[in-house]
Design an enzyme around this catalytic site. Structure first.
Site, mmCIF file in Angstrom:
data_model
loop_
_atom_site.group_PDB
_atom_site.id
_atom_site.type_symbol
_atom_site.label_atom_id
_atom_site.label_comp_id
_atom_site.label_asym_id
_atom_site.label_seq_id
_atom_site.Cartn_x
_atom_site.Cartn_y
_atom_site.Cartn_z
ATOM 1 N N ASP A 241 62.384 35.451 48.981
ATOM 2 C CA ASP A 241 62.266 34.508 47.869
ATOM 3 C C ASP A 241 63.400 34.729 46.863
ATOM 4 O O ASP A 241 63.719 35.875 46.523
ATOM 5 C CB ASP A 241 60.910 34.757 47.178
ATOM 6 C CG ASP A 241 60.628 33.739 46.098
ATOM 7 O OD1 ASP A 241 60.519 32.553 46.434
ATOM 8 O OD2 ASP A 241 60.519 34.129 44.910
ATOM 9 N N GLU A 301 65.925 32.258 51.081
ATOM 10 C CA GLU A 301 65.828 31.057 50.250
ATOM 11 C C GLU A 301 67.159 30.945 49.515
ATOM 12 O O GLU A 301 67.343 31.497 48.428
ATOM 13 C CB GLU A 301 64.680 31.170 49.238
ATOM 14 C CG GLU A 301 64.435 29.823 48.571
ATOM 15 C CD GLU A 301 63.759 29.877 47.224
ATOM 16 O OE1 GLU A 301 63.394 28.825 46.714
ATOM 17 O OE2 GLU A 301 63.609 30.986 46.656
#
Ligand code: NOJ
Length: 577
Positions: A241, A301
């Protein structure tokens, strides 16, 4: 005759040899951090042939009928996923969390939130998935923890706490002013004043998500150990993330302001001093070494502005992320053969491509590309595109049945905090996170209880049970493309060769592997198109293609390469001898 001197040397020599032997034996016995990466006969790793599927656990399947999905719900649907053609599931955060950002605020990295089940449930999910050859990818929220994590509680307790430097604390500029002008990407200043110690802490996301200080080696060690903990429980990799935001300028230079305001009413800003700092690549390289010990994959990401930036995430020596997601692909915001062709050609030069159409932060592809009339055809067209390209696709749950966005109509219905703050310009991400549509029953078969987000009205026609029965449904189309992708050597291993590069309407390419070749032609326009392929430049003299899969009326078993007629939004996939 040997002298005393010789004897001493002989004794010393023997001792030296025995010491050397001990050292040799013990070093061989110490388990080394060795790479466990396995390659197939083509030199490919497991994740290069796998189809990934993102599951937002709150919304997938609710086994205990509390209105929120859970791990046992996922386990119950593994056969569905297997039959669909999924090889790996990425589960967005299911760790204990106050759920301010629906799990992206982790308060314990080594457990499961009771709302999703228990560690025992996770182990059952992992073992059932393994039986079906489905791998599990967890979400690794690296940039920040929850403010309820014990690390942060300690850190904020006093200025000399040993965890103080695990987060980013600074004095303000005076008179209630934060340390600099940095903004949270979720609105407002990126600093929050904490009265306990009269300092400010930094948060790129919500104030309840304080940023970890990745310059502190203890943070790196603790976080890397988290990945080991999950690898040892059978996890096959992580989706990382917010990797762009791991580091900040230690001197806290102000970011340059740009004209205008954003959706929260804050000044537009260039995040040059708090995103994409070069130091993050060192972390990724070291994290990759840990992943290689377990033959695991790291998916990033990675919000990049161009292909050059994307390239950097693979690492100069392919030693960072194996799968940085190409979000530039999701930024192609219209059905344009020219735009998609350009983007694919770019990512082809970057490394192993990773294709995504939408996810829990990006409105669903069904609405982004749909024209309101041919949405189902367009959904198949998009499936044929990202599932036949060279690279690894990551599907988003519900994409395979043509789920649409169901955005909140009123501010009081919004659950996602950014939607509350930014309403009406920013409605938040609830729309793309609604419950999976399993059947035409109550709450689309997701739960007997009222779901945490309302089911989209499209569930009456777009649901798994109904679509399984309709031969031409989006779901059955996905199943066919995925089966082809797994079985056909050219689609699995072939190189990508763009064709008819000047055609503004039809995106065409060849996937070529040894003597086998598959041609893909996608009509991205609302009008019928005729295409003509001359493959002699590829050393292919064939004049016909044998149909593997098409949406064309009449389902022709073969077509002439000299003239293929494509209906609006038609897909043609054929074998070329
Ligand atoms: C990216 C995640 O995908 C998003 O849902 C989340 O809000 C932010 N990172 C913060 O963790």
């Amino acid at each position: 005759m040997r002298t005393m001197h010789d004897k001493k040397f002989t004794i010393a020599g023997r001792m030296l040899w025995s010491w050397l032997a001990v050292i040799l034996v013990t070093t061989c016995m110490i388990p080394k951090a060795m790479s466990q990466v396995k390659l197939d006969s083509e030199g490919h790793q497991w994740w290069q042939h796998a189809v990934f599927y993102e599951i937002y656990p709150r919304s997938f399947a609710d086994s205990n009928n509390d209105g929120i999905g859970d791990l046992n719900g996922i386990t119950a649907k593994l056969d569905y996923l297997k039959n669909l053609g999924v090889d790996a599931i990425w589960i967005t955060p299911c760790y204990p969390s106050p759920q301010v950002d629906f799990g992206y605020d982790v308060s314990d990295y080594e457990n499961i939130d009771p709302m999703y089940g228990t560690l025992a449930d996770f182990e059952r999910l992992a073992s059932e998935a393994k039986k079906r050859n489905i791998r599990i990818i967890m979400d690794f929220v690296m940039n920040h923890t929850s403010d309820q994590h014990v690390w942060f509680k300690e850190s904020r307790s006093s200025r000399d706490n040993k965890k103080r430097d695990w987060y980013i604390w600074r004095d303000g500029k005076g008179s209630g002013e934060p340390p600099n002008n940095w903004l949270s990407t979720f609105g407002g200043p990126a600093w929050k004043f904490d009265p306990t110690t009269s300092q400010w802490y930094y948060h790129f996301f919500y104030p309840e998500q304080p940023d970890l200080n990745w310059r502190n080696p203890d943070v790196e060690k603790a976080m890397f150990d988290v990945t080991r903990w999950w690898y040892q429980r059978g996890v096959a990799g992580f989706r990382l993330d917010a990797v762009d935001t791991l580091f900040e300028d230690p001197n806290l230079h102000d970011n340059p302001e740009l004209p205008g305001k954003n959706q929260y009413g804050d000044p537009n800003m260039q995040n040059v001093y708090n995103t994409k700092l070069p130091e993050l690549h060192g972390v990724l390289q070291r994290l990759r070494k840990v992943a290689d010990e377990y033959d695991a994959v790291l998916i990033g990401e990675t919000w990049t502005k161009d292909i050059d930036e994307l390239k950097q995430y693979y690492g100069e020596h392919s030693n960072e992320l194996q799968m940085p997601m190409d979000f530039l692909f999701t930024r192609v915001d219209k059905l344009s053969a020219t735009e998609f062709r350009r983007q694919i050609a770019g990512v082809e030069t970057a490394g192993w491509p990773v294709f995504v159409l939408s996810n829990h932060d990006i409105p669903r592809a069904f609405v982004r590309y749909g024209d309101g009339v041919h949405n189902d055809q367009i959904a198949k067209l998009m499936a044929a595109l990202y599932l036949t390209l060279r690279g690894t696709p990551i599907m988003y749950y519900g994409e395979e049945i043509g789920m649409t966005n169901n955005d909140p109509k009123r501010k009081q219905d919004v659950k996602d905090p950014i939607g509350k703050l930014g309403w009406p310009k920013e409605k938040g991400r609830d729309g793309e996170r609604t419950p999976m549509q399993w059947n035409t029953g109550e709450n689309a078969g997701f739960s007997i209880a009222k779901p945490w987000l309302p089911v989209a009205a499209s569930y009456r026609t777009h649901n798994v049970a109904t679509e399984l029965k309709e031969p031409d449904s989006i779901l059955n189309f996905y199943k066919r493309v995925l089966a082809l992708r797994h079985d056909d050597p050219a689609l699995r291993d072939g190189e990508y060769i763009g064709l008819n590069d000047d055609d503004p309407n039809v995106l065409s390419y060849l996937r070529r592997y040894k003597d086998a070749a598959v041609i893909v032609a996608l009509n991205m326009s609302a009008t019928p198109q005729k295409v003509n392929f001359d493959l002699s430049g590829q050393g292919i003299s064939a004049s016909k293609a044998t149909t593997l899969l098409t949406t064309m009326t009449g389902n022709p078993s073969s077509v002439s390469l000299r003239s293929i007629s494509l209906e609006p939004f038609a897909v043609y996939i054929g074998k070329v001898e």
